[in-house]
Design a protein around this motif. Sequence first.
Motif, PDB file in Angstrom:
ATOM      1  N   PHE A  45       0.813  -1.190   0.187  1.00 51.98           N
ATOM      2  CA  PHE A  45       0.072  -0.030  -0.043  1.00 51.98           C
ATOM      3  C   PHE A  45       0.900   1.284  -0.280  1.00 51.98           C
ATOM      4  CE2 PHE A  45      -2.818   3.013   2.103  1.00 51.98           C
ATOM      5  CZ  PHE A  45      -3.968   3.216   1.159  1.00 51.98           C
ATOM      6  N   VAL A  46       1.784   1.303   0.627  1.00 55.45           N
ATOM      7  CA  VAL A  46       2.804   2.441   0.903  1.00 55.45           C
ATOM      8  C   VAL A  46       3.220   2.803  -0.188  1.00 55.45           C
ATOM      9  CG1 VAL A  46       4.766   3.569   2.119  1.00 55.45           C
ATOM     10  CG2 VAL A  46       2.882   2.318   3.240  1.00 55.45           C
ATOM     11  N   PRO A  47       3.960   1.915  -1.171  1.00 52.99           N
ATOM     12  CA  PRO A  47       4.490   2.312  -2.321  1.00 52.99           C
ATOM     13  C   PRO A  47       3.637   2.826  -3.395  1.00 52.99           C
ATOM     14  CG  PRO A  47       5.177  -0.001  -1.884  1.00 52.99           C
ATOM     15  CD  PRO A  47       4.456   0.717  -0.849  1.00 52.99           C
ATOM     16  N   SER A  48       2.056   2.110  -3.392  1.00 56.41           N
ATOM     17  CA  SER A  48       1.123   2.215  -4.365  1.00 56.41           C
ATOM     18  C   SER A  48       0.708   3.702  -4.152  1.00 56.41           C
ATOM     19  CB  SER A  48      -0.032   1.325  -4.277  1.00 56.41           C
ATOM     20  OG  SER A  48       0.159   0.261  -4.241  1.00 56.41           O
ATOM     21  N   GLY A  53       0.633   9.616  -5.808  1.00 55.47           N
ATOM     22  CA  GLY A  53       1.177  10.729  -5.771  1.00 55.47           C
ATOM     23  C   GLY A  53       1.839  11.143  -6.826  1.00 55.47           C
ATOM     24  N   LEU A  54       2.650  10.548  -7.515  1.00 55.59           N
ATOM     25  CA  LEU A  54       3.456  10.643  -8.776  1.00 55.59           C
ATOM     26  C   LEU A  54       2.559  11.045  -9.801  1.00 55.59           C
ATOM     27  CD1 LEU A  54       6.370  10.726  -9.953  1.00 55.59           C
ATOM     28  CD2 LEU A  54       5.848   8.152 -10.508  1.00 55.59           C
ATOM     29  N   LEU A  55       1.341  10.188  -9.947  1.00 57.66           N
ATOM     30  CA  LEU A  55       0.485  10.504 -11.125  1.00 57.66           C
ATOM     31  C   LEU A  55      -0.191  11.840 -11.011  1.00 57.66           C
ATOM     32  CD1 LEU A  55      -1.177   9.232 -13.345  1.00 57.66           C
ATOM     33  CD2 LEU A  55      -2.989   8.747 -11.608  1.00 57.66           C
ATOM     34  N   ILE A  56      -0.461  12.253  -9.591  1.00 60.50           N
ATOM     35  CA  ILE A  56      -1.177  13.260  -9.370  1.00 60.50           C
ATOM     36  C   ILE A  56      -0.271  14.626  -9.704  1.00 60.50           C
ATOM     37  CG2 ILE A  56      -2.173  15.026  -7.619  1.00 60.50           C
ATOM     38  CD1 ILE A  56      -3.190  12.512  -6.254  1.00 60.50           C
ATOM     39  N   ALA A  57       0.946  14.460  -9.663  1.00 62.61           N
ATOM     40  CA  ALA A  57       2.101  15.436  -9.613  1.00 62.61           C
ATOM     41  C   ALA A  57       2.179  15.528 -11.156  1.00 62.61           C
ATOM     42  CB  ALA A  57       3.172  15.056  -9.031  1.00 62.61           C
ATOM     43  N   CYS A  58       2.176  14.534 -11.969  1.00 65.00           N
ATOM     44  CA  CYS A  58       2.366  14.557 -13.360  1.00 65.00           C
ATOM     45  C   CYS A  58       1.143  15.098 -14.164  1.00 65.00           C
ATOM     46  CB  CYS A  58       2.363  12.950 -13.981  1.00 65.00           C
ATOM     47  SG  CYS A  58       4.031  12.429 -13.833  1.00 65.00           S
ATOM     48  N   GLY A 424       2.409   5.878 -12.508  1.00 62.41           N
ATOM     49  CA  GLY A 424       1.371   6.318 -11.689  1.00 62.41           C
ATOM     50  C   GLY A 424       0.096   5.855 -11.685  1.00 62.41           C
ATOM     51  N   THR A 425      -0.325   5.544 -12.874  1.00 62.65           N
ATOM     52  CA  THR A 425      -1.783   4.773 -13.036  1.00 62.65           C
ATOM     53  C   THR A 425      -1.569   3.522 -12.293  1.00 62.65           C
ATOM     54  OG1 THR A 425      -1.133   3.993 -15.143  1.00 62.65           O
ATOM     55  CG2 THR A 425      -2.644   5.785 -15.218  1.00 62.65           C
ATOM     56  N   PHE A 426      -0.640   2.867 -12.161  1.00 64.55           N
ATOM     57  CA  PHE A 426      -0.300   1.740 -11.226  1.00 64.55           C
ATOM     58  C   PHE A 426      -0.629   2.025 -10.075  1.00 64.55           C
ATOM     59  CE2 PHE A 426       1.876  -0.167 -15.061  1.00 64.55           C
ATOM     60  CZ  PHE A 426       1.344  -1.438 -14.976  1.00 64.55           C
ATOM     61  N   GLY A 427      -0.142   3.051  -9.698  1.00 60.83           N
ATOM     62  CA  GLY A 427      -0.362   3.531  -8.190  1.00 60.83           C
ATOM     63  C   GLY A 427      -1.844   3.854  -7.923  1.00 60.83           C
ATOM     64  N   LEU A 428      -2.326   4.390  -8.834  1.00 62.09           N
ATOM     65  CA  LEU A 428      -4.154   4.749  -8.659  1.00 62.09           C
ATOM     66  C   LEU A 428      -4.743   3.098  -8.570  1.00 62.09           C
ATOM     67  CD1 LEU A 428      -6.783   6.480  -8.717  1.00 62.09           C
ATOM     68  CD2 LEU A 428      -6.464   6.455 -11.249  1.00 62.09           C
TER      69      LEU A 428
END
Lengths: 482, 192
Positions: A45-48, A53-58, A424-428
């Motif tokens: 969960f933490v890396p996701s 966050g990276l996705l939102i920044a991008c 980033g979409t992997f994070g979402l």
Amino acid sequence: MGASYVNAEAGETELLPDVSSINQVTESVCRVTEQPAPKGWWMLFVPSLALLGLLIACIGYLVTVGTGTWGNNSPVAWAWDITNFVWWIGIGHAGTLISAVLFLFRQKWRTSINRFAEAMTIFAVMCAGIYPALHTGRPWFDYYMFPLPNQMQMWPNFKSPLMWDIFAVSTYFTISLLFWYTGLIPDLATLRDRSKNTFRRAVYGFFALGWRGSNRHWQHYERAYLILAAISTPLVLSVHSIVSFDFATSVIYGWHTTIFPPYFVAGAVFSGFALVMTLLLVTRSVFKLYDLVTLKHLELMNKFILGTAWLVGYAYAMEFFVAWYSGNEYEQFVFLNNRLNPFEAPYWWSYWAMVICNVIIPQVYWWKRMRTSIPVMFVVSIFVNIGMWFERFVIIVTSLHRDFLPSAWGVFHPTWVDICMYLGTFGLFMSAFLLFIRWIPMIAIAEVKMVLPFAQPQHAPAVVLSEELQDAHAQKTALAAG
Amino acid sequence: MSEKTQTGGSGLTKHLSLVLAEFASPDALVAAAARVRGAGVKCWDVHTPYPVHGLDGAMGLKPTRLGVFSFIAACTGFLGAVTMIQWMNGYDYPLVVGGKQPDAYTAMVPIIFEISVLLTGLTTVFGLFVICGLPRHHHPLFESERFARVTDDAFFISVEPKSEEEKHRVSELLESCGASYIEHVSDHGGAL
């Protein structure tokens, strides 16, 4: 549980051999949401969340600066963005296939995995939707795509495949969400009734809508479920067909082929099953769901993967056949020079990665030992996901990068924004998915119970009825008399 | 109309006192449901953790009409979509793209299909809620501690008697059907 059950069909008694009571299903599924999260969950969960966050920044950067921050260029106007869109939306298709199509075919084994796959559909469509929305360049004008009265007094062009796509994807998302939620209602009621504290009780209770297992409700509920399955089946076929129309109705060689709709649908199911497999294997071991998701389920899914691997393999071969048979030298050039030939095509490695991952590697599933080996299926599912990403990359980029005039040829290179947005979409996806498995029953409790061999009346209902009705009639007469 | 009391959202009468009987197995439940129906009880229901086969027949339920709503919605979606697209692209602002006829039907098939499906799905789910009287977060049955197991592994029949006399009669009937547990649930109101 023995073979004496009247209602037991072939294979049914062996589906969940380790489940000996109805309560065991409730316990196994609910305890995941009631116990503290295992370490493995936090480790994912933490890396996701960081990737989210990276996705939102991008997205913030892209919207502020412009789509020029992507590597898209003049011959390659569609690149990673549309590749990722098609890839993610394809991932979602396995969810609907498992929940709707297998339901219509009365495949009882689906009950252990359908909730899981439906959730995947919803999150994957969310990831997919980001790309075309941003690709418009000015996403704050995206509402122009909907038929809303506006100051220009213009309406959208309903004859455009891109417009079809808007309607297909938004309908698909809405219907998948409704289907998922309808299936969840009885299970949310289960969580509500097991809640130890008021807060949990209030939240689950709110979404359970006051469900009380009434048979007068179940009757309508089952019909609603059937109708949703019946409309989702053509819907899921239409969605990826329409996505393929974005390409097939154009005049670009490599895109302009009639095989695209079934080819895209088969590929979507193929990649979706692979991702279900990847996630299922991890979740199954982190939350110890061995009694509900058995090796038999996994083997059946692997058979699907093998079957769809042949379908996409057939489509690849057919594209070449048609290029040759049509005698069209532009088409032949796309396939032979732009894709296949390592000495001519700058993207030959993507074509061969696609063929190896999608057609050759899944052939190991001809052997039962491979179909039932957890490490093998994990590795194969990863390869299929990579292969299917390359398939979309091959279709989009290799068809575009060499135009009709050699002077207009070009090559696409992804920028850091392309790469970070994809990660980033992997994070979402993973953040949403991990929250789902933590707080929502990830296996359809009521549906699994329904297919247990001891869960249904053991006598044929007709016999029970006629005897009992006679009995009841006598009772009624007696009541009226006394 | 009697079914409304059990299923409808507005059926909450003033001092409800329900008879709740638990049964040990789906077999016992289906058999008991057939007898309760035969005894001419008006306001009653069966509660199960999952749909039990044969229960609809044993209870004598009429087939659901939900499909009719869905069908009407599908037709409405179809006609609505045809009208909308034809009017927008063919009449109000004829849009010629690529030299194609502005109101060509063939190019509109995908969107007509999607809109029909969307409207059918929304109507089916919200129609289900309307027919079942959901959401209904307060129901006398939730007063029973035992009833909480209905979403786990317990099978119940609930009856809403019209009089004290019927209450006793129904309790006896349910007992003779082999109920493993019987409770009289009354909605005290103000409990929440």
